[in-house]
Design a protein around this motif. Structure first.
Motif, short mmCIF file in Angstrom:
data_model
loop_
_atom_site.label_atom_id
_atom_site.label_comp_id
_atom_site.label_asym_id
_atom_site.label_seq_id
_atom_site.Cartn_x
_atom_site.Cartn_y
_atom_site.Cartn_z
N LEU A 148 22.78 18.65 -0.88
CA LEU A 148 21.57 18.10 -1.48
C LEU A 148 21.78 17.67 -2.92
N THR A 157 24.14 19.75 5.20
CA THR A 157 23.71 18.70 4.28
C THR A 157 23.88 19.15 2.83
N VAL A 193 17.06 23.30 -1.67
CA VAL A 193 17.31 24.09 -0.46
C VAL A 193 16.02 24.69 0.09
N PHE A 237 22.24 23.88 4.28
CA PHE A 237 22.13 23.12 3.03
C PHE A 237 23.03 23.71 1.94
#
Ligand code: 4UW
Length: 538
Positions: free
Chosen positions: A255, A253, A89, A44
């Motif tokens: 965020l 990913t 996260v 993340f």
């Protein structure tokens, strides 16, 4: 027999594990990228702070937090933990740690009001809450012991960050025996009628959908992908993707705490995002505004659309403007624990811009005639019923609503009207349940009606959806005023806005002499919907 089966096979790689004592958190952790890569691979990145977390750190944080919750705070199997936070996260760390010790996760939209949160804390029976410092004030009145996500100046509250630091040498998860049939999560949905109810999802439900997700990821994602997450993880769509599914695939990913169009464009360019699970209003915004923006979107490969209908026209326009991006629609419900349909091939998706995919493996469907209750053949419209190992166990403490939604053979009535063609393509035509979807978020008419009825000058009220190009639908209220009252549209709008989360606001009001009802007293929403259409054009 009138039963449609998925035409796709899962294959041995994605077979759904049958061992009884498997925990969803252990399953997800066991699928993390291989050991030697784990420490380095980024799981993340927070778009706001640029703070990133690797798979190795994520695993150690889950071990540490689970240890601290179990040994330090004595959180036990079956205890409900209420999580109030936007995407961060720490979100998946908290989810996995809670689930790994057999505790039960319940999540809520941080935009919800104090009253809405108190209701869910009470209904779910939460023993512990975890909140961002910003939302803490909404939990204090409930009296539930609360942890903060990150440290704040208020020393009275322990934080998840401190707990993780304190137990950072934990090498494994606490040993807690969990059966697949145990409850894992309680997410809230209004289902086909009434107010929000707790959807009870078991470890087995989550394990099933996660394995199915991994199957779909095999054809639509790879470890090298960079995903963008603004779909909130408190909702089943975000929880499945970012909390569990994509961690098994091993992607990175980026965020976002909250969706905003500019932020999304910047994130795509900065991190070369190539894959975005989205909702129809985002597709709409890209079509309307992206060309004027001069941002570089060339990294995009795929965008998903789900949680609300995407029109055929919008879908075709998007493809015309972004020919290098695959657009994949999917359909699912909180009650089915996430996605039930999906297009595995872009060729199929392109050929059916009106549809939302084919049944994913292990799902069965029936299309039931609304009048006769009999299953229908291909291309005939009826209510879609679904069956799969991911269908919810029940609505928490509500046998009546459960029985009305899941039948004795465990078929889920979706409350959606649609058809399935001879090739298994599923098309949702209309929503027949009460639910309103604003930007993909659930708004329950019954909840707004009870707020309206609490106004001393309102005698009766009904709330219906009005179609809106940008946001999907907006809630509109029909209101019967007390005789002689001069209550205005604006006063009604303000009254409701003061008591509900912003996305639930009533945005249009019409005064009426009486609410049309059936002999049994049920609001005739269809009549009001036709009336609203007539009013809006005239
Ligand atoms: N077309 C038309 C659609 C569509 C739709 C949903 O808030 P809930 O309970 O749940 C969701 C879940 C969405 C979702 C989860 C996981 C996933 O993989 C995926 O694929 C992209 C999507 O929204 O609302 C359920 C209700 O939302 C409507 C429909 O009425 C359904 O009963 N809905 N997707 N593609 N309508």
């Amino acid at each position: 027999t009138g039963i449609y089966h998925s035409l796709e096979k899962l294959g041995t790689k994605h077979e759904i594990p049958t061992e009884q004592n498997l925990n969803i958190a252990s399953l997800v952790l066991s699928q993390f990228p291989r050991a030697e890569l784990a420490d380095a691979k980024i799981a993340f990145i927070d778009l706001n702070t640029n703070h990133s977390v690797t798979y190795g750190e994520l695993r150690r944080s889950v071990y540490s937090l689970a240890t601290a919750l179990f040994h330090g705070l004595e959180v036990r199997k079956g205890d409900v933990v209420f999580l109030l936070s936007p995407n961060s996260v720490l979100y998946s760390t908290i989810c996995l740690a809670v689930l790994s010790i057999g505790a039960i996760l319940t999540t809520a939209n941080p935009l919800n009001t104090k009253t809405e949160i108190a209701k869910q804390v009470h209904d779910s029976g939460a023993k512990l809450a975890i909140s961002t410092p910003e939302e803490l004030h909404k939990l204090v009145p409930t009296g539930v012991p609360t942890l903060l996500t990150s440290s704040s100046s208020d020393e009275k509250f322990l934080s998840v960050e401190e707990l993780i630091e304190g137990c950072y040498d934990s090498q494994e998860l606490p040993h807690v025996h969990v059966e697949q049939s145990d409850t894992a999560a309680i997410l809230y949905s209004s289902g086909t009628t009434g107010v929000s109810k707790g959807v009870v999802l078991t470890h087995s439900n989550l394990i099933t959908i996660t394995k199915l997700f991994c199957w779909s990821a095999d054809v639509s994602a790879s470890q090298d992908d960079v995903f963008l997450a603004f779909i909130p993880m408190f909702h089943i769509y975000g929880l499945m993707f970012f909390g569990f599914g994509l961690l098994c695939v091993g992607v990175t990913t980026v965020l976002m705490q909250k969706y905003n169009f500019q932020g999304m464009l910047i994130a795509i360019e900065k991190y070369k995002v190539n894959n975005i699970p989205a909702v129809p209003p985002v597709i709409h915004a890209l079509v309307k505004h992206a060309s004027k923006d001069g941002c570089d979107l060339s990294s995009l490969r795929r965008i998903g659309s789900g949680a609300a209908p995407l029109s055929k026209e919008m879908s075709q326009e998007f493809r015309k403007m972004f020919p290098w991006v695959e657009l994949r629609t999917g359909y699912g419900l909180t009650e089915s624990c996430g996605g039930a349909t999906f297009f595995a091939s872009d060729k199929d998706a392109k050929a059916h811009p009106e549809a939302c995919g084919k049944l994913i493996p292990s799902f069965c469907a029936k299309v039931m005639d609304i009048e006769t209750g009999k299953p229908l053949p291909p291309n005939k419209e009826g209510e879609l019923w679904l069956k799969s190992g991911s269908i919810m166990k029940e609505y928490l403490g509500n046998t009546e609503a459960t029985a009305a939604t899941v039948d004795s053979e465990r078929w889920l009535r979706t409350g959606d009207l649609g058809y399935i063609d001879e090739n298994g393509v599923v098309c949702i035509v209309e929503r027949i349940k009460e639910l309103i979807k604003h930007k993909g978020y659930q708004v329950a008419p019954a909840e707004l009606e009870s707020v309206l009825l609490s106004h001393p000058l309102i005698v009766d009220a009904a709330v219906i959806p009005v179609e809106d190009e940008e946001t999907g639908q907006i809630p509109m209220a029909y209101v019967v005023r007390r005789a002689g009252s001069q209550l205005s549209e604006d006063q009604v709008i303000q009254f409701v806005a003061g008591q509900v989360a912003p996305y639930k606001k009533v945005r249009r009001v019409s005064f009426i002499d009486n609410i049309p009802r059936s002999a049994a007293g049920k609001i005739l929403r269809k009549d009001l919907v036709s009336q609203s259409k007539y009013q809006l054009v005239s």
